[in-house]
Design a protein around this motif. Structure first.
Motif, PDB file in Angstrom:
ATOM      1  N   GLY A 233       0.844  -1.176   0.000  1.00 57.11           N
ATOM      2  CA  GLY A 233       0.000   0.000   0.000  1.00 57.11           C
ATOM      3  C   GLY A 233       0.881   1.226   0.000  1.00 57.11           C
ATOM      4  N   SER A 234       0.379   2.312  -0.616  1.00 58.48           N
ATOM      5  CA  SER A 234       1.192   3.514  -0.758  1.00 58.48           C
ATOM      6  C   SER A 234       0.362   4.750  -0.450  1.00 58.48           C
ATOM      7  N   TYR A 235       0.969   5.678   0.281  1.00 59.81           N
ATOM      8  CA  TYR A 235       0.335   6.976   0.495  1.00 59.81           C
ATOM      9  C   TYR A 235       0.601   7.828  -0.742  1.00 59.81           C
ATOM     10  N   ALA A 236      -0.081   7.487  -1.823  1.00 54.53           N
ATOM     11  CA  ALA A 236       0.242   8.028  -3.131  1.00 54.53           C
ATOM     12  C   ALA A 236      -0.328   9.412  -3.377  1.00 54.53           C
ATOM     13  N   SER A 237      -1.476   9.713  -2.780  1.00 54.65           N
ATOM     14  CA  SER A 237      -2.168  10.947  -3.124  1.00 54.65           C
ATOM     15  C   SER A 237      -1.360  12.193  -2.778  1.00 54.65           C
ATOM     16  N   GLU A 238      -0.394  12.039  -1.868  1.00 55.30           N
ATOM     17  CA  GLU A 238       0.408  13.180  -1.451  1.00 55.30           C
ATOM     18  C   GLU A 238       1.571  13.458  -2.404  1.00 55.30           C
ATOM     19  N   LYS A 239       1.813  12.560  -3.349  1.00 58.57           N
ATOM     20  CA  LYS A 239       2.952  12.722  -4.251  1.00 58.57           C
ATOM     21  C   LYS A 239       2.504  12.456  -5.687  1.00 58.57           C
ATOM     22  N   ILE A 240       2.635  13.465  -6.531  1.00 64.43           N
ATOM     23  CA  ILE A 240       2.098  13.417  -7.889  1.00 64.43           C
ATOM     24  C   ILE A 240       2.622  12.223  -8.666  1.00 64.43           C
ATOM     25  N   LYS A 241       3.922  12.010  -8.627  1.00 58.91           N
ATOM     26  CA  LYS A 241       4.481  10.964  -9.485  1.00 58.91           C
ATOM     27  C   LYS A 241       4.098   9.574  -9.004  1.00 58.91           C
ATOM     28  N   VAL A 242       3.887   9.402  -7.677  1.00 59.53           N
ATOM     29  CA  VAL A 242       3.455   8.095  -7.172  1.00 59.53           C
ATOM     30  C   VAL A 242       2.024   7.826  -7.599  1.00 59.53           C
ATOM     31  N   ALA A 243       1.162   8.831  -7.443  1.00 58.25           N
ATOM     32  CA  ALA A 243      -0.238   8.689  -7.842  1.00 58.25           C
ATOM     33  C   ALA A 243      -0.352   8.408  -9.333  1.00 58.25           C
ATOM     34  N   ALA A 244       0.474   9.078 -10.140  1.00 55.98           N
ATOM     35  CA  ALA A 244       0.454   8.882 -11.590  1.00 55.98           C
ATOM     36  C   ALA A 244       0.869   7.457 -11.955  1.00 55.98           C
ATOM     37  N   LEU A 245       1.886   6.950 -11.275  1.00 59.77           N
ATOM     38  CA  LEU A 245       2.351   5.579 -11.522  1.00 59.77           C
ATOM     39  C   LEU A 245       1.248   4.573 -11.249  1.00 59.77           C
ATOM     40  N   LEU A 246       0.629   4.660 -10.076  1.00 58.08           N
ATOM     41  CA  LEU A 246      -0.398   3.691  -9.700  1.00 58.08           C
ATOM     42  C   LEU A 246      -1.605   3.797 -10.614  1.00 58.08           C
ATOM     43  N   SER A 247      -1.978   5.008 -10.981  1.00 56.64           N
ATOM     44  CA  SER A 247      -3.116   5.196 -11.879  1.00 56.64           C
ATOM     45  C   SER A 247      -2.838   4.572 -13.242  1.00 56.64           C
ATOM     46  N   ALA A 248      -1.628   4.765 -13.754  1.00 57.56           N
ATOM     47  CA  ALA A 248      -1.270   4.247 -15.080  1.00 57.56           C
ATOM     48  C   ALA A 248      -1.315   2.724 -15.120  1.00 57.56           C
ATOM     49  N   LEU A 249      -1.055   2.079 -13.979  1.00 59.16           N
ATOM     50  CA  LEU A 249      -1.034   0.614 -13.926  1.00 59.16           C
ATOM     51  C   LEU A 249      -2.322   0.036 -13.351  1.00 59.16           C
ATOM     52  N   GLY A 250      -3.321   0.871 -13.182  1.00 56.58           N
ATOM     53  CA  GLY A 250      -4.598   0.387 -12.663  1.00 56.58           C
ATOM     54  C   GLY A 250      -4.535  -0.018 -11.210  1.00 56.58           C
ATOM     55  N   LEU A 251      -3.657   0.648 -10.439  1.00 60.89           N
ATOM     56  CA  LEU A 251      -3.454   0.286  -9.036  1.00 60.89           C
ATOM     57  C   LEU A 251      -3.795   1.444  -8.092  1.00 60.89           C
ATOM     58  N   ALA A 252      -4.671   2.314  -8.516  1.00 64.80           N
ATOM     59  CA  ALA A 252      -5.043   3.449  -7.674  1.00 64.80           C
ATOM     60  C   ALA A 252      -5.671   3.005  -6.364  1.00 64.80           C
ATOM     61  N   ASP A 253      -6.201   1.784  -6.340  1.00 65.61           N
ATOM     62  CA  ASP A 253      -6.826   1.288  -5.107  1.00 65.61           C
ATOM     63  C   ASP A 253      -5.809   0.863  -4.051  1.00 65.61           C
ATOM     64  N   ARG A 254      -4.528   1.005  -4.322  1.00 62.58           N
ATOM     65  CA  ARG A 254      -3.498   0.719  -3.307  1.00 62.58           C
ATOM     66  C   ARG A 254      -3.228   1.938  -2.433  1.00 62.58           C
ATOM     67  N   GLU A 255      -3.991   2.986  -2.632  1.00 63.41           N
ATOM     68  CA  GLU A 255      -3.867   4.208  -1.844  1.00 63.41           C
ATOM     69  C   GLU A 255      -4.253   3.960  -0.389  1.00 63.41           C
ATOM     70  N   LEU A 256      -3.388   4.406   0.530  1.00 62.82           N
ATOM     71  CA  LEU A 256      -3.626   4.207   1.953  1.00 62.82           C
ATOM     72  C   LEU A 256      -4.181   5.437   2.653  1.00 62.82           C
ATOM     73  N   GLY A 257      -4.042   6.593   2.029  1.00 64.32           N
ATOM     74  CA  GLY A 257      -4.526   7.821   2.640  1.00 64.32           C
ATOM     75  C   GLY A 257      -6.027   7.774   2.875  1.00 64.32           C
ATOM     76  N   GLY A 258      -6.450   8.178   4.074  1.00 60.29           N
ATOM     77  CA  GLY A 258      -7.872   8.175   4.388  1.00 60.29           C
ATOM     78  C   GLY A 258      -8.416   6.830   4.801  1.00 60.29           C
ATOM     79  N   VAL A 259      -7.562   5.798   4.803  1.00 60.20           N
ATOM     80  CA  VAL A 259      -7.986   4.449   5.193  1.00 60.20           C
ATOM     81  C   VAL A 259      -7.566   4.211   6.641  1.00 60.20           C
TER      82      VAL A 259
END
Length: 298
Positions: A233-259
């Protein structure tokens, strides 16, 4: 001297950790085949210069040296290309208000980017095609480089972050306790973990490979979790390039923020067959871009 100052700490255990980490990285660097001849402005010309990757265009990063060469200025080359640069939180306005940077970018012949923000900045500044590519860590295999990091415990959560805030620490520790797992922090002194490991980059790969879970907020922590097929799991929403990576690979649901219960994310199944197919497709695009951009003219 500046780098040496970053090793210093009033906390003896952290100072020892930093010195051991420095020694480990120095030793690892010796094993890499690196041409130590740096770029020379006095040389008549280079056939090609590749700019990138990482945050070479993030002029808002106070720890990063904003070199004019990163923006195509003063390069003695027949062919200048970019590979997977990132502007991170830097905006088009930030670059446009500095005419020297915008002017330098117009000297570049072939453009690629690794996130949408960088892609759009380039599109607005230069009238040239831009190719979205993968980070270069996706383009090579690492099996022969992996080292054992000397960690005796089996069954651990790898925590890869520069620093978590109090809430993230609490949630990560709660998850590890619920699974009876140790917390191991490689490369960074997060002393709230059970063990901090000043390993080499190759030992870091071994730690990710053997982890039960990975909790991270970094770009490369996310990348290597994906490459090794980990529950992560990754706190991706706080970092543009991490969020972009996960979104591009269909892994946006690995976001930990708010969970609140991060186990609901970490235990969720990932279809790594689909992810690897996506990576292979994007890898082909990336390698084709490099072949075409570096091909001799005419």
């Amino acid at each position: 001297m500046r780098r040496i100052r970053t090793l210093l700490s009033k906390k003896p255990s952290k100072l020892v950790f930093n010195l051991r980490k420095y020694a480990a990285f120095r030793q690892a660097w010796k094993s890499i085949n690196v041409n130590r001849t740096s770029y020379s402005k006095t040389r008549r010309h280079y056939d090609a210069v590749v700019i990138g990757s990482d945050e070479v265009w993030n002029i808002q990063n106070p720890t990063f040296a904003m070199m004019p060469e990163y923006f195509g200025r003063g390069l003695n080359a027949k062919n200048i290309i970019t590979y997977a640069p990132s502007s991170s939180k830097t905006t088009y306005a930030d670059v446009a208000q500095n005419p020297l940077l915008a002017e330098g970018m117009r000297n570049i012949h072939h453009f690629s980017a690794r996130d949408r923000n960088t892609f759009e900045i380039v599109e607005k500044i230069v009238n040239k095609p831009v190719t979205m590519v993968l980070d270069p860590t996706f383009l090579v295999e690492y099996d022969e480089e992996v080292e054992e990091a000397g960690v005796n415990s089996h069954g651990y959560v790898l925590v890869y972050t520069y620093q978590f805030d109090r809430l993230k620490i609490e949630k990560t520790r709660r998850f590890a306790r619920s699974r009876g797992l140790r917390l191991i922090s490689p490369c960074f002194y997060n002393d709230w973990c059970d063990e901090v490991v000043p390993c080499t980059p190759f030992g870091f790969l071994g730690l990710i490979r053997d982890a039960e879970y990975v909790v991270t907020d970094t770009f490369h922590g996310s990348i290597f979790s994906i490459l090794y097929g980990k529950h992560f799991g990754s706190y991706a929403s706080e970092k543009i390039k991490v969020a972009a990576l996960l979104s591009a690979l269909g892994l946006a649901d690995r976001e930990l923020g708010g969970v609140d219960d991060i186990g609901s994310v970490l235990d969720a199944r990932i279809d790594y067959g689909r992810v690897r197919t996506c990576i292979e497709q994007e890898r082909d695009v990336s390698l084709n871009y490099l072949r075409q951009a570096l091909a001799p003219a005419g």
